[in-house]
Each structure stands twice: as structure tokens, then as C-alpha cells.
Design a protein around this motif. Structure first.
Motif, short mmCIF file in Angstrom:
data_model
loop_
_atom_site.label_atom_id
_atom_site.label_comp_id
_atom_site.label_asym_id
_atom_site.label_seq_id
_atom_site.Cartn_x
_atom_site.Cartn_y
_atom_site.Cartn_z
N VAL A 176 0.82 -1.22 0.00
CA VAL A 176 0.00 0.00 0.00
C VAL A 176 0.85 1.27 0.00
CG1 VAL A 176 -1.88 -1.17 1.21
CG2 VAL A 176 -0.27 0.24 2.50
N LEU A 177 2.16 1.11 0.16
CA LEU A 177 3.05 2.27 0.24
C LEU A 177 3.54 2.71 -1.13
CD1 LEU A 177 5.14 1.20 3.34
CD2 LEU A 177 3.28 2.85 3.25
N PRO A 178 3.89 3.97 -1.29
CA PRO A 178 3.84 5.04 -0.31
C PRO A 178 2.43 5.59 -0.16
CG PRO A 178 4.66 5.92 -2.37
CD PRO A 178 4.44 4.43 -2.58
N ILE A 179 2.18 6.23 0.98
CA ILE A 179 0.92 6.91 1.23
C ILE A 179 1.25 8.35 1.61
CG2 ILE A 179 -1.12 7.10 2.71
CD1 ILE A 179 -0.95 4.08 3.16
N GLU A 180 0.73 9.28 0.86
CA GLU A 180 0.87 10.70 1.20
C GLU A 180 -0.37 11.10 1.98
OE1 GLU A 180 2.58 13.41 -1.23
OE2 GLU A 180 4.13 12.00 -1.87
N ALA A 181 -0.18 11.91 3.00
CA ALA A 181 -1.30 12.31 3.85
C ALA A 181 -1.11 13.75 4.30
CB ALA A 181 -1.38 11.40 5.07
N THR A 182 -2.22 14.33 4.72
CA THR A 182 -2.20 15.64 5.34
C THR A 182 -2.93 15.52 6.68
OG1 THR A 182 -2.30 16.74 3.19
CG2 THR A 182 -2.91 18.06 5.10
N VAL A 183 -2.37 16.15 7.70
CA VAL A 183 -3.01 16.17 9.01
C VAL A 183 -4.26 17.06 8.90
CG1 VAL A 183 -2.77 16.91 11.41
CG2 VAL A 183 -0.85 15.78 10.24
N THR A 184 -5.38 16.54 9.36
CA THR A 184 -6.63 17.30 9.32
C THR A 184 -7.18 17.64 10.70
OG1 THR A 184 -7.93 15.27 9.18
CG2 THR A 184 -7.31 16.34 7.08
N ARG A 185 -6.83 16.82 11.69
CA ARG A 185 -7.33 17.03 13.05
C ARG A 185 -6.31 16.52 14.05
NH1 ARG A 185 -12.86 14.18 11.84
NH2 ARG A 185 -11.37 13.27 10.56
N ALA A 186 -6.50 16.93 15.29
CA ALA A 186 -5.71 16.40 16.41
C ALA A 186 -6.67 16.20 17.57
CB ALA A 186 -4.60 17.36 16.79
N ALA A 187 -6.38 15.19 18.39
CA ALA A 187 -7.25 14.91 19.52
C ALA A 187 -6.48 14.20 20.62
CB ALA A 187 -8.43 14.05 19.09
N VAL A 188 -6.91 14.45 21.86
CA VAL A 188 -6.48 13.65 23.00
C VAL A 188 -7.44 12.47 23.04
CG1 VAL A 188 -6.19 13.55 25.50
CG2 VAL A 188 -5.67 15.67 24.26
N VAL A 189 -6.86 11.26 23.03
CA VAL A 189 -7.68 10.06 22.93
C VAL A 189 -7.26 9.05 23.99
CG1 VAL A 189 -8.31 8.15 21.40
CG2 VAL A 189 -7.92 10.42 20.44
N ASP A 190 -8.26 8.49 24.67
CA ASP A 190 -8.05 7.38 25.61
C ASP A 190 -9.33 6.56 25.56
OD1 ASP A 190 -7.80 5.64 27.75
OD2 ASP A 190 -6.79 7.12 29.03
N TYR A 191 -9.34 5.54 24.73
CA TYR A 191 -10.56 4.76 24.52
C TYR A 191 -10.98 3.99 25.77
CZ TYR A 191 -10.06 6.00 19.64
OH TYR A 191 -9.95 6.70 18.47
N ALA A 192 -10.02 3.55 26.56
CA ALA A 192 -10.34 2.80 27.78
C ALA A 192 -11.11 3.67 28.77
CB ALA A 192 -9.07 2.24 28.42
N ARG A 193 -10.87 4.97 28.75
CA ARG A 193 -11.56 5.89 29.66
C ARG A 193 -12.64 6.70 28.94
NH1 ARG A 193 -6.04 6.17 31.21
NH2 ARG A 193 -5.73 5.48 33.34
N ASP A 194 -12.91 6.33 27.70
CA ASP A 194 -13.92 6.98 26.87
C ASP A 194 -13.66 8.49 26.73
OD1 ASP A 194 -16.12 6.70 25.18
OD2 ASP A 194 -17.52 7.38 26.72
N ILE A 195 -12.38 8.82 26.44
CA ILE A 195 -11.98 10.22 26.25
C ILE A 195 -11.65 10.45 24.78
CG2 ILE A 195 -10.20 11.94 26.75
CD1 ILE A 195 -9.92 10.62 29.52
N TYR A 196 -12.27 11.47 24.22
CA TYR A 196 -11.93 11.95 22.88
C TYR A 196 -12.18 13.45 22.87
CZ TYR A 196 -11.66 12.62 17.89
OH TYR A 196 -11.29 13.08 16.64
N ARG A 197 -11.10 14.21 22.78
CA ARG A 197 -11.25 15.68 22.77
C ARG A 197 -10.39 16.24 21.66
NH1 ARG A 197 -10.56 20.27 27.38
NH2 ARG A 197 -10.64 22.04 25.94
N GLU A 198 -11.06 16.86 20.68
CA GLU A 198 -10.33 17.49 19.58
C GLU A 198 -9.63 18.74 20.07
OE1 GLU A 198 -11.90 17.86 15.70
OE2 GLU A 198 -12.78 15.86 15.74
N LEU A 199 -8.49 19.01 19.44
CA LEU A 199 -7.70 20.20 19.73
C LEU A 199 -7.52 20.99 18.44
CD1 LEU A 199 -4.90 18.51 21.86
CD2 LEU A 199 -6.84 19.81 22.71
N PRO A 200 -7.35 22.31 18.56
CA PRO A 200 -7.14 23.10 17.33
C PRO A 200 -5.76 22.86 16.73
CG PRO A 200 -7.17 24.51 19.30
CD PRO A 200 -7.45 23.11 19.75
#
Length: 171
Positions: free
Chosen positions: A147-171
Motif C-alpha cells: 500500500v506504500l507510499p501513502i501521502e497524507a495531510t493532518v486534518t485534526r488532532a485529539a487527545v484520545v483514551d478509549y479505555a476511559r472513553d476520552i476523545y477531545r479534539e484540539l485546534p
């Protein structure tokens, strides 16, 4: 339990990595598609820790645009200790500088991360599987390379902890 500050990818790159997850699942490899009710998305973790307080992280990173539209280029596949398979990124100066800046702001605020995420130690990557069975490791790596190479662009950022059910997007 592990929490992370994740960079999320554009739709095209996300779709290509999800196709890879499907190919590997068909091979008998559990990918990140499976755990946590399929909530995982392809990502690059800038820092990881046993726990992250999303409010403290957001406050520490106010001066930083975490979801900066970085261009990423996945160029190789690799294996960390424990048969963790990943897609590796070209360590561009912009990416390495961005990760070090985020790490520095968190560290200055007293937010600790795992030592593998310290600048100079961090290996930029997208984890594909946390443990590939030894008999199919070579085939799993071959599928990743296809599948390589893969070019990508960052679109979002988030603090994530699925075990604690945390998902918070950051600017």
C-alpha cells in the motif's frame, strides 16, 4: 491503559490505511480496526502516556496549532519489539519540529509522556497491529509494503483514551 495525542489524517490516506487493516484482518491479523468497538482511526501519535487529562493538555497547548496541516509521507513498514507492525513516516524537519514543540509545551506544563515519545527517541509511525502472530509476520509486512507510499495531510488532532472513553479534539 494508554492515552495519546493523535494526529488524524485526510480522508484519502485514512481510507487506504483502513483497506490495509481489512487485508490484514483477512489474513488473521488483529489490527486497530478491531479494539474499542471500531472507534480507532488511522493516526500518528505525537505523545503517549498512561493517562492524559484533556483539559490540562488543551491548556498547555493553547499557543500551538496541534492540527497543523502537515504533509506526511508514509514510506516504509516496520516492526517494533513485540511484533508491533507499523507504517513509518519520513522524519521531515517540519514533523520533527512540530512533535518536539508539542512535547516541550506538555513537559513544561508538568504533563509526562512515555520516554519513547521524547524528541530524539520518537519514531514517527502509524501503528497497524499491536501483535502480529509470528507465522504470518512476513506476509503482514508484505501487505503493508503493497500500500506504500501513502501521502497524507493532518486534518485534526485529539487527545484520545478509549479505555476511559476520552476523545477531545484540539485546534
Amino acid at each position: 491503559m494508554v492515552a495519546a495525542l493523535e494526529l488524524h489524517l485526510d480522508e484519502r490516506a485514512t481510507r487506504r490505511i483502513r483497506v490495509l487493516w481489512d487485508l490484514l484482518e483477512d489474513l488473521g491479523v488483529q489490527t486497530l480496526r478491531t479494539p474499542h468497538d471500531g472507534r480507532h482511526r488511522p493516526h500518528v501519535s505525537l505523545v503517549s502516556a498512561r493517562a492524559l487529562d484533556p483539559d490540562a493538555v488543551a491548556e498547555a497547548l493553547q499557543p500551538v496549532r496541534v492540527a497543523a496541516p502537515l504533509r506526511l509521507n508514509f514510506q516504509f513498514a516496520g516492526v517494533f519489539v513485540g511484533r508491533v507492525v507499523f507504517l513509518g513516516l519520513a522524519p521531515t524537519p517540519d514533523l520533527m519540529r512540530h512533535q518536539a514543540q508539542v512535547w516541550r509545551h506538555l513537559t513544561d506544563a508538568g504533563i509526562e509522556s512515555l520516554p519513547l515519545y521524547d524528541p530524539g527517541e520518537w519514531v514517527p509511525h502509524c501503528t497497524v497491529s499491536m501483535r502480529v502472530p509470528r507465522p504470518i509476520l512476513t506476509e503482514a509486512l508484505r501487505r503493508c509494503l503493497e500500500v506504500l507510499p501513502i501521502e497524507a495531510t493532518v486534518t485534526r488532532a485529539a487527545v484520545v483514551d478509549y479505555a476511559r472513553d476520552i476523545y477531545r479534539e484540539l485546534p
